[in-house]
Design a protein around this motif. Sequence first.
Motif, short mmCIF file in Angstrom:
data_model
loop_
_atom_site.label_atom_id
_atom_site.label_comp_id
_atom_site.label_asym_id
_atom_site.label_seq_id
_atom_site.Cartn_x
_atom_site.Cartn_y
_atom_site.Cartn_z
N ASP A 89 44.75 41.86 38.98
CA ASP A 89 43.40 41.27 39.05
C ASP A 89 42.29 42.32 38.98
OD1 ASP A 89 44.55 38.74 39.35
OD2 ASP A 89 44.66 38.96 41.53
N GLY A 90 42.53 43.42 38.30
CA GLY A 90 41.50 44.44 38.10
C GLY A 90 41.18 45.26 39.33
N ALA A 91 42.04 45.24 40.34
CA ALA A 91 41.77 45.94 41.59
C ALA A 91 41.70 47.46 41.41
CB ALA A 91 42.83 45.59 42.63
N LEU A 92 42.38 47.99 40.41
CA LEU A 92 42.42 49.44 40.21
C LEU A 92 41.61 49.89 38.99
CD1 LEU A 92 46.22 49.98 40.92
CD2 LEU A 92 44.31 50.30 42.49
N ASP A 93 40.76 49.02 38.49
CA ASP A 93 39.98 49.36 37.30
C ASP A 93 39.16 50.63 37.47
OD1 ASP A 93 40.96 47.27 35.85
OD2 ASP A 93 39.19 45.99 36.10
N SER A 94 38.62 50.84 38.67
CA SER A 94 37.77 52.02 38.88
C SER A 94 38.55 53.32 38.74
CB SER A 94 37.09 51.96 40.25
OG SER A 94 38.06 51.91 41.27
#
Length: 106
Positions: free
Chosen positions: A77-82
Motif C-alpha cells: 500500500d505504498g508504505a515504503l515509497d519514501s
Amino acid sequence: MSDKFLFQNAKIKSLETKLLSSQNVQRLLDCSSVNDAKKTLLEFGFGAGLTMDNSVDAVFEQEEQSAVNILKEMNVDGALDSFLLECDYLNLKVLLKSRALSDKGD
C-alpha cells in the motif's frame, strides 16, 4: 499484528546476518589494493553473481539494487515509497512521519 509484518520483519532479521561486522570492515581496511578489497567483498557474499572482472562500484551497485528490490517487494500500500525515491527521500520521510503523527510543526 498482521502476518505480512511478521514475515517482513523475519526477512529483514535474516538479512542482518549479511551485514559487515567490525572484523570484516577491519579486514577490508587492511587490504593493500582495490583488487584485494574486491576479492574480500566477494568472499563476504557481496555482489552476488559478479566476478573479479567487475569493478568495486559494480559490487556496491549490485547490493544497492538488491536492497531496493527487497523494499519494492515489501512495499504494501505504498508504505515504503519514501525509501524508494532517489532524490531527497529523507525530507519526504520526515514530512510523511509528521503527517502520520498529526504534528503541526514546520
